[in-house]
Design a protein around this motif. Sequence first.
Motif, PDB file in Angstrom:
ATOM      1  N   LEU A  62       3.144   6.262  -0.888  1.00 40.57           N
ATOM      2  CA  LEU A  62       2.526   5.212  -0.068  1.00 40.57           C
ATOM      3  C   LEU A  62       2.097   5.777   1.282  1.00 40.57           C
ATOM      4  CD1 LEU A  62       1.904   2.203   0.305  1.00 40.57           C
ATOM      5  CD2 LEU A  62       4.195   1.937   1.231  1.00 40.57           C
ATOM      6  N   LEU A  63       3.019   6.511   1.920  1.00 41.49           N
ATOM      7  CA  LEU A  63       2.726   7.027   3.257  1.00 41.49           C
ATOM      8  C   LEU A  63       1.612   8.079   3.215  1.00 41.49           C
ATOM      9  CD1 LEU A  63       3.780   6.372   6.012  1.00 41.49           C
ATOM     10  CD2 LEU A  63       5.312   8.325   5.861  1.00 41.49           C
ATOM     11  N   VAL A  64       1.719   8.976   2.231  1.00 46.38           N
ATOM     12  CA  VAL A  64       0.720  10.047   2.161  1.00 46.38           C
ATOM     13  C   VAL A  64      -0.657   9.471   1.892  1.00 46.38           C
ATOM     14  CG1 VAL A  64      -0.079  11.951   0.707  1.00 46.38           C
ATOM     15  CG2 VAL A  64       2.261  11.928   1.550  1.00 46.38           C
ATOM     16  N   SER A  65      -0.757   8.500   0.992  1.00 48.02           N
ATOM     17  CA  SER A  65      -2.096   7.996   0.685  1.00 48.02           C
ATOM     18  C   SER A  65      -2.619   7.124   1.825  1.00 48.02           C
ATOM     19  CB  SER A  65      -2.094   7.252  -0.635  1.00 48.02           C
ATOM     20  OG  SER A  65      -1.647   5.951  -0.449  1.00 48.02           O
ATOM     21  N   ASN A 116      11.539  18.970  -5.248  1.00 50.58           N
ATOM     22  CA  ASN A 116      11.199  18.565  -6.609  1.00 50.58           C
ATOM     23  C   ASN A 116       9.683  18.646  -6.775  1.00 50.58           C
ATOM     24  OD1 ASN A 116      10.683  17.191  -8.984  1.00 50.58           O
ATOM     25  ND2 ASN A 116      12.417  15.829  -8.714  1.00 50.58           N
ATOM     26  N   CYS A 117       9.240  19.511  -7.677  1.00 53.80           N
ATOM     27  CA  CYS A 117       7.803  19.741  -7.789  1.00 53.80           C
ATOM     28  C   CYS A 117       7.075  18.510  -8.282  1.00 53.80           C
ATOM     29  CB  CYS A 117       7.536  20.931  -8.704  1.00 53.80           C
ATOM     30  SG  CYS A 117       8.397  20.807 -10.258  1.00 53.80           S
ATOM     31  N   LEU A 118       7.784  17.609  -8.945  1.00 53.95           N
ATOM     32  CA  LEU A 118       7.138  16.379  -9.392  1.00 53.95           C
ATOM     33  C   LEU A 118       6.609  15.599  -8.188  1.00 53.95           C
ATOM     34  CD1 LEU A 118       6.562  13.955 -11.266  1.00 53.95           C
ATOM     35  CD2 LEU A 118       8.931  13.298 -10.944  1.00 53.95           C
ATOM     36  N   ILE A 119       7.448  15.481  -7.140  1.00 47.24           N
ATOM     37  CA  ILE A 119       7.063  14.660  -5.986  1.00 47.24           C
ATOM     38  C   ILE A 119       5.898  15.305  -5.247  1.00 47.24           C
ATOM     39  CG2 ILE A 119       7.888  13.750  -3.799  1.00 47.24           C
ATOM     40  CD1 ILE A 119      10.618  13.456  -5.101  1.00 47.24           C
ATOM     41  N   ALA A 125      -1.841  15.875  -6.115  1.00 39.75           N
ATOM     42  CA  ALA A 125      -2.796  15.579  -7.183  1.00 39.75           C
ATOM     43  C   ALA A 125      -3.298  14.145  -7.143  1.00 39.75           C
ATOM     44  CB  ALA A 125      -2.154  15.854  -8.542  1.00 39.75           C
ATOM     45  N   PHE A 126      -2.510  13.255  -6.614  1.00 41.91           N
ATOM     46  CA  PHE A 126      -2.919  11.847  -6.738  1.00 41.91           C
ATOM     47  C   PHE A 126      -2.941  11.103  -5.408  1.00 41.91           C
ATOM     48  CE2 PHE A 126      -3.104   7.545  -8.123  1.00 41.91           C
ATOM     49  CZ  PHE A 126      -3.817   7.607  -9.310  1.00 41.91           C
ATOM     50  N   ALA A 127      -1.794  11.062  -4.710  1.00 38.34           N
ATOM     51  CA  ALA A 127      -1.691  10.189  -3.537  1.00 38.34           C
ATOM     52  C   ALA A 127      -2.707  10.570  -2.472  1.00 38.34           C
ATOM     53  CB  ALA A 127      -0.284  10.251  -2.965  1.00 38.34           C
ATOM     54  N   SER A 128      -2.994  11.880  -2.320  1.00 42.08           N
ATOM     55  CA  SER A 128      -3.898  12.312  -1.265  1.00 42.08           C
ATOM     56  C   SER A 128      -5.353  12.004  -1.593  1.00 42.08           C
ATOM     57  CB  SER A 128      -3.728  13.806  -1.030  1.00 42.08           C
ATOM     58  OG  SER A 128      -4.059  14.503  -2.199  1.00 42.08           O
ATOM     59  N   ARG A 129      -5.647  11.504  -2.779  1.00 48.38           N
ATOM     60  CA  ARG A 129      -7.036  11.220  -3.145  1.00 48.38           C
ATOM     61  C   ARG A 129      -7.268   9.775  -3.530  1.00 48.38           C
ATOM     62  NH1 ARG A 129      -7.729  16.552  -6.831  1.00 48.38           N
ATOM     63  NH2 ARG A 129      -6.682  17.891  -5.313  1.00 48.38           N
ATOM     64  N   ASN A 130      -6.274   8.943  -3.427  1.00 48.48           N
ATOM     65  CA  ASN A 130      -6.426   7.580  -3.918  1.00 48.48           C
ATOM     66  C   ASN A 130      -5.920   6.560  -2.913  1.00 48.48           C
ATOM     67  OD1 ASN A 130      -7.420   7.661  -6.841  1.00 48.48           O
ATOM     68  ND2 ASN A 130      -5.881   9.254  -6.773  1.00 48.48           N
ATOM     69  N   PRO A 132      -3.763   3.460  -1.319  1.00 49.87           N
ATOM     70  CA  PRO A 132      -2.309   3.260  -1.365  1.00 49.87           C
ATOM     71  C   PRO A 132      -1.846   2.479  -2.582  1.00 49.87           C
ATOM     72  CG  PRO A 132      -3.119   2.897   0.848  1.00 49.87           C
ATOM     73  CD  PRO A 132      -4.334   3.130   0.003  1.00 49.87           C
ATOM     74  N   VAL A 133      -2.581   1.451  -2.971  1.00 47.72           N
ATOM     75  CA  VAL A 133      -2.094   0.640  -4.099  1.00 47.72           C
ATOM     76  C   VAL A 133      -2.070   1.465  -5.378  1.00 47.72           C
ATOM     77  CG1 VAL A 133      -2.390  -1.506  -5.361  1.00 47.72           C
ATOM     78  CG2 VAL A 133      -3.114  -1.360  -2.975  1.00 47.72           C
ATOM     79  N   ARG A 134      -3.172   2.187  -5.598  1.00 52.20           N
ATOM     80  CA  ARG A 134      -3.195   3.053  -6.782  1.00 52.20           C
ATOM     81  C   ARG A 134      -2.106   4.104  -6.726  1.00 52.20           C
ATOM     82  NH1 ARG A 134      -8.492   3.944  -9.642  1.00 52.20           N
ATOM     83  NH2 ARG A 134      -7.774   6.081  -9.819  1.00 52.20           N
ATOM     84  N   ALA A 135      -1.913   4.675  -5.535  1.00 59.88           N
ATOM     85  CA  ALA A 135      -0.897   5.720  -5.389  1.00 59.88           C
ATOM     86  C   ALA A 135       0.491   5.180  -5.703  1.00 59.88           C
ATOM     87  CB  ALA A 135      -0.938   6.297  -3.981  1.00 59.88           C
ATOM     88  N   VAL A 136       0.763   3.959  -5.230  1.00 53.79           N
ATOM     89  CA  VAL A 136       2.086   3.383  -5.493  1.00 53.79           C
ATOM     90  C   VAL A 136       2.245   3.097  -6.986  1.00 53.79           C
ATOM     91  CG1 VAL A 136       3.516   1.349  -5.132  1.00 53.79           C
ATOM     92  CG2 VAL A 136       2.465   2.491  -3.195  1.00 53.79           C
ATOM     93  N   CYS A 137       1.188   2.599  -7.631  1.00 54.79           N
ATOM     94  CA  CYS A 137       1.262   2.355  -9.072  1.00 54.79           C
ATOM     95  C   CYS A 137       1.581   3.643  -9.817  1.00 54.79           C
ATOM     96  CB  CYS A 137      -0.064   1.806  -9.587  1.00 54.79           C
ATOM     97  SG  CYS A 137      -0.328   0.101  -9.139  1.00 54.79           S
ATOM     98  N   ASP A 138       0.832   4.679  -9.454  1.00 57.37           N
ATOM     99  CA  ASP A 138       1.042   5.973 -10.113  1.00 57.37           C
ATOM    100  C   ASP A 138       2.455   6.488  -9.861  1.00 57.37           C
ATOM    101  OD1 ASP A 138       0.028   8.726 -11.132  1.00 57.37           O
ATOM    102  OD2 ASP A 138       0.867   9.140  -9.150  1.00 57.37           O
ATOM    103  N   ALA A 139       2.894   6.419  -8.590  1.00 52.92           N
ATOM    104  CA  ALA A 139       4.223   6.936  -8.244  1.00 52.92           C
ATOM    105  C   ALA A 139       5.305   6.168  -8.979  1.00 52.92           C
ATOM    106  CB  ALA A 139       4.439   6.855  -6.735  1.00 52.92           C
TER     107      ALA A 139
END
Lengths: 218, 356
Positions: A62-65, A116-119, A125-130, A132-139
């Motif tokens: 959330l914060l990153v996106s 943790n490489c997942l985080i 790969a995702f949060a920095s390009r999308n 916040p709502v999408r990023a939270v869904c993905d996360a």
Amino acid sequence: MSNHKPADPSQYYAEFVKGIWKENPVFVQVLGMCPMLAVTNSAMNGLAMGCATTFVLVCSSLLVSSLRTFIPKQVRITTYIIIIATFVTMADYILKAAVPDIHKELGAFIQLIVVNCLILGRQEAFASRNTPVRAVCDAAGMAIGFTFALLCLGATREILGSGSIFGFSLFGPNYEPWVIMILPPGGFLMLGMILLFFNWLQQRKLRRRRIAGRGVTT
Amino acid sequence: MTKRDPHLLLQAAPFLRRGITTPGLMMDVLLGLAPLVLAAIYFFGLSAVLVLLTCTIGAVATEWALSPARPRGSSIKDGSAILTGIILGLCLPPAIPLWMAFLGGVAAIGLGKLMFGGLGQNLFNPALVGRAFLQAAFPTAITTWSQQGTITEFWGLRLSSWYVPFTHWVPDWLRILLEGVFGPQVDVISSATPLAFIKFGGEAAPFNNLLLGNTAGSLGETCALLIIICGIILAFRRTFDWRIPVSILLTVAAASGIVWLFNHDSPSPLYMLLSGGLLFGAVYMATDPVTSPIAPRGAWIFGIGVGLIVVLIRLWGGLPEGVMYAILLMNAATPLIDRIAQPRAFGRTITGEVSA
């Protein structure tokens, strides 16, 4: 960078659901192996680790996106790590206050969520390009997939290694525990078995699809 | 081959063959193991038969169920699964519960062999993988050594053999039934192996007991004399590379001899050689052609490595016996050894340059 498509609930749903099964971080992407192997000697530990990771992953996504337009490209990894570390510290203190026993058992692996490489992978790969709502869904989807995997491994190892699940004895006092399963080699062994099982499922699906395709053409 | 048209023979290398087939080699080793199996039955009675049989069934069933060879089960015919099962059985204690023995056979073939792609592809000796799995999974059951029965107790069973799978318990009706069929049970008097004497104090076993096999231990490892004789016969039949057992035994003798010269409290080299699974491991397990180096120089390096690790574990490690881990560790090093011990190709100088 950010795509201004109209918000479509089904799209959010797709982002959310892909991490649980189709792109499961452990079974498909094989990410985050360190906590996966280290803390899954019981179902409870696996669940606690999963919850902590979920908290960190969702919050930092959330914060990153939200900050994605402010973070300079050159120092983005450092910035992500600092953001992740902030939430890991919070998770560490929350666990220490709420469930001190589990916190003691997980030990250094709580702090190690930082690496943790997942985080980090989801941020890059995702949060920095999308949005916040999408990023939270993905996360959230990824985190639930990760927790599910931890729980799978933790439960199998606890059932075989101690004959219990979440601390409840399953087979009575005569059960002969497989000590190897609560030791590190058992983690590797069980993880390998589970990955084997998933690859087998995947291949079977592909084979069926191929056979079905052939059926159509002939 | 000469029967064919001799004028033009198109054939790929190798051109010289010794006429050895995989089933033939396995049969050779099985015949070489037969005396040890008989000795195990003599020393430990019906339990030995049961353990060996269960291990073999576990191994063969896994080979049948999981091997990719088609038609299903065709890879059983090469005999390697049977051999793995029997070798695994021979390095287990006589009173081990049979369900564990079965599981050991499954782990040996499944984890030790088929996981890597089947016979010839495995990195580790399958029987030892099975034993290592059991050692890690059930450390108490696999180190409960029972005393040898006398020949009159041949039918006497060790009750622990009959534990219900996944437990350490026998229901009362089964106990009564077994006692009705086979007579009274032999109690498992847990007894220390000759090597445990070294590690945990106590008196050493006399040498003639070590030679003849009147000691506690795994099924196949107790009778040193028999293993030596079988090993020499197999070596002369060139079933395995004699350099491997010879270098292992020489290294153990030399290394423990040096320690013994400085400290007479440590076991003598002869005691080290004759006790535990050293002879059995050196003759039947380290020589597995799949998991040991091919070149002669590699065989020496491999043997010296195994010998040194055995002495290290036995004298300074936490466990009384280290042959299993020594062989497994050197198995892991075998591809590397093969690379450095590769014989020099023809047409090259000593430094490896291609000569003009």
